[in-house]
Design an enzyme around this catalytic site. Structure first.
Site, PDB file in Angstrom:
ATOM      1  N   CYS A 187       0.821  -1.205   0.000  1.00 15.92           N
ATOM      2  CA  CYS A 187       0.000   0.000   0.000  1.00 15.92           C
ATOM      3  C   CYS A 187       0.866   1.271   0.000  1.00 15.92           C
ATOM      4  O   CYS A 187       1.737   1.446   0.843  1.00 15.92           O
ATOM      5  CB  CYS A 187      -0.916  -0.015   1.223  1.00 15.92           C
ATOM      6  SG  CYS A 187      -1.767   1.531   1.486  1.00 15.92           S
ATOM      7  N   CYS A 244       0.631   3.299   3.274  1.00 13.72           N
ATOM      8  CA  CYS A 244       1.360   2.623   4.353  1.00 13.72           C
ATOM      9  C   CYS A 244       2.864   2.899   4.203  1.00 13.72           C
ATOM     10  O   CYS A 244       3.556   3.141   5.200  1.00 13.72           O
ATOM     11  CB  CYS A 244       1.087   1.123   4.351  1.00 13.72           C
ATOM     12  SG  CYS A 244      -0.509   0.676   5.072  1.00 13.72           S
ATOM     13  N   HIS A 290      -4.087   0.506   8.450  1.00  9.22           N
ATOM     14  CA  HIS A 290      -4.560   0.333   7.079  1.00  9.22           C
ATOM     15  C   HIS A 290      -6.045  -0.006   7.074  1.00  9.22           C
ATOM     16  O   HIS A 290      -6.438  -1.102   7.458  1.00  9.22           O
ATOM     17  CB  HIS A 290      -3.777  -0.754   6.331  1.00  9.22           C
ATOM     18  CG  HIS A 290      -4.249  -0.904   4.918  1.00  9.22           C
ATOM     19  ND1 HIS A 290      -3.748  -0.148   3.879  1.00  9.22           N
ATOM     20  CD2 HIS A 290      -5.236  -1.669   4.391  1.00  9.22           C
ATOM     21  CE1 HIS A 290      -4.389  -0.461   2.765  1.00  9.22           C
ATOM     22  NE2 HIS A 290      -5.287  -1.389   3.048  1.00  9.22           N
ATOM     23  N   ASN A 312     -13.089   9.951  -0.835  1.00  3.71           N
ATOM     24  CA  ASN A 312     -13.663   9.236  -1.974  1.00  3.71           C
ATOM     25  C   ASN A 312     -13.687   7.753  -1.657  1.00  3.71           C
ATOM     26  O   ASN A 312     -12.706   7.220  -1.128  1.00  3.71           O
ATOM     27  CB  ASN A 312     -12.817   9.486  -3.233  1.00  3.71           C
ATOM     28  CG  ASN A 312     -12.847  10.935  -3.674  1.00  3.71           C
ATOM     29  OD1 ASN A 312     -13.909  11.554  -3.681  1.00  3.71           O
ATOM     30  ND2 ASN A 312     -11.692  11.479  -4.024  1.00  3.71           N
ATOM     31  N   GLY A 346     -13.982   7.941  -7.710  1.00  6.88           N
ATOM     32  CA  GLY A 346     -12.627   8.236  -8.188  1.00  6.88           C
ATOM     33  C   GLY A 346     -11.536   7.925  -7.189  1.00  6.88           C
ATOM     34  O   GLY A 346     -10.439   8.480  -7.281  1.00  6.88           O
ATOM     35  N   THR A 358      -8.419   6.452  -5.866  1.00  8.02           N
ATOM     36  CA  THR A 358      -7.274   5.854  -6.570  1.00  8.02           C
ATOM     37  C   THR A 358      -6.313   5.158  -5.615  1.00  8.02           C
ATOM     38  O   THR A 358      -5.564   4.284  -6.028  1.00  8.02           O
ATOM     39  CB  THR A 358      -6.486   6.923  -7.364  1.00  8.02           C
ATOM     40  OG1 THR A 358      -6.059   7.953  -6.463  1.00  8.02           O
ATOM     41  CG2 THR A 358      -7.332   7.514  -8.479  1.00  8.02           C
ATOM     42  N   HIS A 405      -6.212   3.229   0.678  1.00  4.84           N
ATOM     43  CA  HIS A 405      -5.925   3.403   2.104  1.00  4.84           C
ATOM     44  C   HIS A 405      -6.726   4.653   2.465  1.00  4.84           C
ATOM     45  O   HIS A 405      -6.461   5.730   1.911  1.00  4.84           O
ATOM     46  CB  HIS A 405      -4.424   3.582   2.336  1.00  4.84           C
ATOM     47  CG  HIS A 405      -4.025   3.763   3.770  1.00  4.84           C
ATOM     48  ND1 HIS A 405      -3.046   2.990   4.379  1.00  4.84           N
ATOM     49  CD2 HIS A 405      -4.443   4.646   4.712  1.00  4.84           C
ATOM     50  CE1 HIS A 405      -2.892   3.383   5.644  1.00  4.84           C
ATOM     51  NE2 HIS A 405      -3.735   4.404   5.862  1.00  4.84           N
ATOM     52  N   HIS A 415      -8.359   7.946   3.273  1.00  3.58           N
ATOM     53  CA  HIS A 415      -7.725   9.260   3.433  1.00  3.58           C
ATOM     54  C   HIS A 415      -8.773  10.340   3.272  1.00  3.58           C
ATOM     55  O   HIS A 415      -9.749  10.184   2.535  1.00  3.58           O
ATOM     56  CB  HIS A 415      -6.585   9.459   2.426  1.00  3.58           C
ATOM     57  CG  HIS A 415      -6.973   9.191   1.005  1.00  3.58           C
ATOM     58  ND1 HIS A 415      -7.052   7.919   0.485  1.00  3.58           N
ATOM     59  CD2 HIS A 415      -7.327  10.032  -0.001  1.00  3.58           C
ATOM     60  CE1 HIS A 415      -7.429   7.986  -0.781  1.00  3.58           C
ATOM     61  NE2 HIS A 415      -7.610   9.256  -1.104  1.00  3.58           N
ATOM     62  N   HIS A 424      -9.210  14.307   2.225  1.00  3.70           N
ATOM     63  CA  HIS A 424      -8.615  15.484   1.590  1.00  3.70           C
ATOM     64  C   HIS A 424      -9.071  16.715   2.364  1.00  3.70           C
ATOM     65  O   HIS A 424     -10.285  16.911   2.558  1.00  3.70           O
ATOM     66  CB  HIS A 424      -9.106  15.625   0.145  1.00  3.70           C
ATOM     67  CG  HIS A 424      -8.787  14.471  -0.753  1.00  3.70           C
ATOM     68  ND1 HIS A 424      -7.762  14.502  -1.673  1.00  3.70           N
ATOM     69  CD2 HIS A 424      -9.366  13.249  -0.886  1.00  3.70           C
ATOM     70  CE1 HIS A 424      -7.728  13.360  -2.349  1.00  3.70           C
ATOM     71  NE2 HIS A 424      -8.690  12.580  -1.884  1.00  3.70           N
TER      72      HIS A 424
HETATM   73  P1  5GP Z   1      -8.110   9.672  -4.158  1.00  2.71           P
HETATM   74  O1  5GP Z   1      -8.188   9.955  -5.636  1.00  2.71           O
HETATM   75  O2  5GP Z   1      -7.835   8.205  -3.892  1.00  2.71           O
HETATM   76  O3  5GP Z   1      -9.238  10.205  -3.351  1.00  2.71           O
HETATM   77  O4  5GP Z   1      -6.853  10.490  -3.649  1.00  2.71           O
HETATM   78  C1  5GP Z   1      -5.539  10.041  -3.738  1.00  2.71           C
HETATM   79  C2  5GP Z   1      -4.666  11.261  -3.650  1.00  2.71           C
HETATM   80  O5  5GP Z   1      -3.340  10.823  -3.358  1.00  2.71           O
HETATM   81  C3  5GP Z   1      -4.601  12.082  -4.934  1.00  2.71           C
HETATM   82  O6  5GP Z   1      -5.050  13.405  -4.658  1.00  2.71           O
HETATM   83  C4  5GP Z   1      -3.126  12.018  -5.330  1.00  2.71           C
HETATM   84  O7  5GP Z   1      -2.656  13.233  -5.864  1.00  2.71           O
HETATM   85  C5  5GP Z   1      -2.444  11.671  -4.013  1.00  2.71           C
HETATM   86  N1  5GP Z   1      -1.206  10.923  -4.170  1.00  2.71           N
HETATM   87  C6  5GP Z   1      -1.009   9.829  -4.970  1.00  2.71           C
HETATM   88  N2  5GP Z   1       0.252   9.378  -4.852  1.00  2.71           N
HETATM   89  C7  5GP Z   1       0.874  10.206  -3.947  1.00  2.71           C
HETATM   90  C8  5GP Z   1       2.195  10.252  -3.425  1.00  2.71           C
HETATM   91  O8  5GP Z   1       3.060   9.437  -3.734  1.00  2.71           O
HETATM   92  N3  5GP Z   1       2.462  11.254  -2.535  1.00  2.71           N
HETATM   93  C9  5GP Z   1       1.517  12.169  -2.161  1.00  2.71           C
HETATM   94  N4  5GP Z   1       1.889  13.103  -1.292  1.00  2.71           N
HETATM   95  N5  5GP Z   1       0.261  12.144  -2.647  1.00  2.71           N
HETATM   96  C10 5GP Z   1      -0.055  11.186  -3.531  1.00  2.71           C
HETATM   97 ZN    ZN Z   2      -2.245   1.217   3.689  1.00  2.00          ZN
END
Ligand code: 5GP
Ligand code: ZN
Length: 113
Positions: free
Chosen positions: A3, A6, A45, A86, A92, A94, A97, A99, A101
């Site tokens: 992950c 992680c 996780h 999300n 969306g 991606t 894990h 999180h 925003h």
């Molecule tokens: P999701 O689209 O899953 O809600 O948000 C994932 C977020 O993780 C995205 O906004 C993306 O820019 C961020 N992200 C992806 N890979 C990395 C990384 O390696 N480092 C950091 N700081 N953010 C990341």
């Molecule tokens: Zn994780």
């Protein structure tokens, strides 16, 4: 553990840390969508909101405490901000894990979907 978050939490992958305590880690998003774009994650996780249970949900309220504190520290508490998570393909997500925003520093688009 494959992950990405992680690996960020345990320092295998570098990040710009904003905050850390026993259960939560917060860092700047690598691809910011707003002048302030921080990700707040549980150290445990949990893949997504689908995996929140009575056993692990205490960290969610703590994440909101951290969000409120960081919003003040980062100067967006008064101007306003959004806390978004999300869940799954249609939203969306991606990184699987959980999180949150923390977005602010400019007027945010009002569309929710
Ligand atoms: P999701 O689209 O899953 O809600 O948000 C994932 C977020 O993780 C995205 O906004 C993306 O820019 C961020 N992200 C992806 N890979 C990395 C990384 O390696 N480092 C950091 N700081 N953010 C990341
Ligand atoms: Zn994780």
């Amino acid at each position: 553990m494959e992950c990405l978050f992680c690996k960020i939490i345990n320092g295998e992958i570098p990040s710009k840390k904003v905050y850390e305590d026993e259960t939560v880690y917060a860092f700047y998003d690598i691809n910011p969508m707003a002048p302030v774009h921080v990700l707040i994650v549980p150290k445990q996780h949990i893949a997504s909101v689908n995996d929140v249970t009575a056993e692990n949900s205490a960290v969610i309220s703590h994440i909101y405490e951290v969000a409120a504190q960081l919003a003040k520290e980062l100067g967006i508490a008064e101007s306003g901000y959004r806390v978004v998570t999300n869940c799954g393909k249609d939203a969306g997500q991606t990184v699987f894990h959980l999180h949150f925003h923390l977005l602010g520093g400019q007027p945010l688009k009002l569309e929710m979907c």
